[in-house]
Design a protein around this motif. Sequence first.
Motif, PDB file in Angstrom:
ATOM      1  N   ALA A 516       0.948  -1.201  -0.111  1.00 55.16           N
ATOM      2  CA  ALA A 516       0.020  -0.106   0.008  1.00 55.16           C
ATOM      3  C   ALA A 516       0.862   1.346  -0.094  1.00 55.16           C
ATOM      4  O   ALA A 516       0.612   2.389  -0.697  1.00 55.16           O
ATOM      5  CB  ALA A 516      -1.005   0.020   1.330  1.00 55.16           C
ATOM      6  N   SER A 519       2.244   1.513  -3.196  1.00 58.49           N
ATOM      7  CA  SER A 519       1.249   2.353  -4.186  1.00 58.49           C
ATOM      8  C   SER A 519       0.945   3.752  -3.746  1.00 58.49           C
ATOM      9  O   SER A 519       0.777   4.330  -4.928  1.00 58.49           O
ATOM     10  CB  SER A 519      -0.047   1.427  -4.077  1.00 58.49           C
ATOM     11  N   ARG A 535      -1.609  -2.621  -7.075  1.00 54.87           N
ATOM     12  CA  ARG A 535      -3.019  -2.932  -6.519  1.00 54.87           C
ATOM     13  C   ARG A 535      -3.266  -4.497  -7.240  1.00 54.87           C
ATOM     14  O   ARG A 535      -4.117  -5.241  -6.551  1.00 54.87           O
ATOM     15  CB  ARG A 535      -4.199  -2.073  -6.873  1.00 54.87           C
ATOM     16  N   LYS A 545      -6.168  -4.010   1.679  1.00 57.77           N
ATOM     17  CA  LYS A 545      -5.653  -3.012   2.644  1.00 57.77           C
ATOM     18  C   LYS A 545      -6.408  -2.856   3.683  1.00 57.77           C
ATOM     19  O   LYS A 545      -7.821  -3.084   3.573  1.00 57.77           O
ATOM     20  CB  LYS A 545      -5.477  -1.622   1.542  1.00 57.77           C
TER      21      LYS A 545
END
Length: 681
Positions: A516, A519, A535, A545
């Motif tokens: 995460a 990302s 993702r 997440k």
Amino acid sequence: MHLPVFLDDPRRLLSSSAAASASARTLARLHALLIVSSSATHTLISSLAAAYARAGDLAAAESTLTATAASSSIAAWNAIIAAHSRRGSPASALRVFRALPPAARPDSTTFTLALSACARLGDLRGGESVRDRAFDAGYKDDVFVCSSLLHLYARWGAMGDAVKVFDRMPRRDRVTWSTMVAGFVSAGQPLDAIQMYRRMREDGVKGDEVVMIGVIQACTAARNVRMGASVHGHLLRHGMRMDVVTATSLVDMYAKNGLLDVACRVFGLMVHRNDVSWSAMISGFAQNGQSDEALRLFRNMQASGIQPDSGALVSALLACSNIGFLKLGRSVHGFIVRRFDFNCILGTAAIDMYSKCGSLASAQMLFNMISDRDLILWNAMIACCGAHGRGQDALTLFQEMNETGMRPDHATFASLLSALSHSGLVEEGKLWFGCMVNHFKITPAEKHYVCLVDLLARSGLVEEASDLLTSMKAEPTVAIWVALLSGCLNNKKLELGESIADNILELQPDDVGVLALVSNLYAATKKWDKVRQVRKLMKDSGSKKMPGCSSIEIRGTRHAFLMEDQSHPQREEIVSKVAKLDLEMRKMGYIPRTEFVYHDLEEEVKEQQLSYHSEKLAIAFGLLNTGPGTRLVIIKNLRVCGDCHDAIKYISKIADREIVVRDAKRFHHFKDGVCSCRDYW
């Protein structure tokens, strides 16, 4: 003078003195008769001394032997040594052994008793002295002597010596194998314990319940739940006795390996449960993040009439710490004070609970009340100060600890460096990192590098942090790269951050939080293709997440909120309060920081999402349900985003409240529009 006719037969006299019911007074009368009749033989005197020992008059037994030529009777001396052992006086047993007259030649029983006394005292050096005498006397291969020596070594962790004795033993019974398995478990060598069990099976020896308990404990420590389940199956297939100790060991094994459903089934089938059984179950839930269930079990345990032991109380405090349940934590603390000696283990758990529930003052007060502090307690208090952004206080505590003569360990420096990192004390962090290496000769581990890299990167010194990584002897781990990436993201060093994100992906992390963060970095650089790629990795691995969740305790009841939560009965009031606060904040200059919405959305949609972050919902609920001036404590499972951090500063000023927020890394104390972290987080 001759003995009376009814005692004229020596065999009858021996029988009388050996009778289990013979009292010390009766034996004293017999002793007097022997003396006045001049009929005392060596055999009769040694028998009488042994009888004194069995009757518990050890002083008379010793004086009877030492005052006559019968002192050469090793059987009588063995009876005296054994009596001291039965009385729970191993030191006295050893005293008698060491004072044996030269004429009394120790035999296998003597050496076995002496080694057992050494084992009870933890006297390894004394045991080796007994061993040398036994071997010199020709008992090197005696099964009883070797078994006692093995027990001594295994009980006190000298497993290298235990293996040497074990390997040369001419005969090994089930007890011997069990001693080795249990010894390896106690010594923190579970893999060796499992290997010893396998050797036992190959040797054709079948394990009993005692051996199986040792193997289960080894599987627990080694995290080998597969073999633990196999042992469980073996117990069931062979109809072995599933007593409370065996079942509790299984519950502990499954719970510590995260198989809580299996642990619950075993626990539910137990006919009898003791405090240890309940403690294993409560601990399993607490350590696996299921705090509410741990606390439910804790209440059920008390309702069943079983008083919690220290293990259950520590687990209950841990559960309260995890969810920030201060009221129940105080109640558990009060229970401990009323019924237990407040030792360092319980004290550490209580201090951690107060700190993590937002009451650092209570933690400090309790710490100051404990006079006998161990290193773990000091480490915990240093860590508490660090989590609340009190880096200078943590450093002061560290220096106070040094003045006591207590030597810091790797955990102490991890707590100290983390505290300095949370407070942005860069020079102090570099100084004490160097001191740890050069003065205290502690080799830096991953956690130390993570703290120092985080300290440098979070302070904007990302290039210096990057140089530190290149100077490391070992390759940086994912955790170290993540610390640097987080600093790059916070300080908008996006170009360097992108190359670090690429490095992290090459290491193929499976942690959803790490992915995460990667990302988010790509989102900050507007690399939406890479965002979708990361993702997809998260989706393909089945990872999701974790949704943001914030809780608040109001009058002893916890209320939890998820982002855009629609379920709360006061939903409309909460949304209205959030909207009102938003208007007042904007009048004061608040501008939503939409860069913290890592999705390719319209600005208006991003602002709406920011309004309903879980911590804002929890704060609005707290303001609605408490009186003016009441301090609010919010517990969040993730990091607080930059927008919420700014917003809560405004809210603390508008509402004239102190608002404390615990996120996944640290505490933020908001008051009068300022945060205790000084925007360094």
